[in-house]
Design an enzyme around this catalytic site. Sequence first.
Site, PDB file in Angstrom:
ATOM      1  CD  GLU A   1     -59.043  21.223  55.728  1.00 17.77           C
ATOM      2  OE1 GLU A   1     -58.141  20.065  56.022  1.00 17.77           O
ATOM      3  OE2 GLU A   1     -58.878  21.319  54.875  1.00 17.77           O
TER       4      GLU A   1
ATOM      5  CE  LYS B   1     -58.057  16.163  51.304  1.00 22.11           C
ATOM      6  NZ  LYS B   1     -57.923  16.272  52.719  1.00 22.11           N
TER       7      LYS B   1
END
Length: 220
Positions: free
Chosen positions: A51, A140
């Site tokens: 990411e 998340k």
Amino acid sequence: MAYPTSVNSQITDAATPVSHRRLIAILRGVKPDEAASIARAIVDAGITMIEVPLNSPEPLESIVAMKTEVGDAALIGAGTVLTEDDVERVKAARGEFIVSPNCDSAVITKTRELGMGSWPGVLTPSECFAAIRAGASGLKIFPASIIGAEGIKAMRAVLPKDMPVYAVGGVGPDDFATYAKAGCDGFGLGSGIYKPGMAADEVSKAAKAYVAAHDAVFRD
């Protein structure tokens, strides 16, 4: 060790033969001129989801550089994604999944419309279920250290069993077993794996430590 190909669907809708460990390397602050070498070091260490937060220098250029370097050997996505326009820019840069610090239904919907995996940041049951209704691929939990493993365990009891839950923020390799027991499916790795200025060999060493901790917990 083999990892279930079903993990792919947790991250992206794109067809790929790669199986992934349940780890996402978060490279906040990475620069385009180092992006390819850092990505290669991480992938070679065994982590194949990366990411690039959008508050990094020229993040879209870094995504392009990483994807060019590793190709289908890894999934490259963007973090700190706050708007639908950001989602479209990430898609244009060949990004494959979107991670946000918050739960924004418009961002989730746009992400899914464009065929990318959506991982919104959530911290409460209400946010979790709002994200699921909007079409999130996974959740998340951020910052995970605030509610800890016991808090995640309590939420996990009411969440759909097939909804992936990753702990992000304040969770290190020594915590993997505790959080996995609480119901976490995987982890996002921030400053423990990369800080601005780290060389590729330093990142490789950190990545290998995370891989060893992961493999000790998530055995076949």
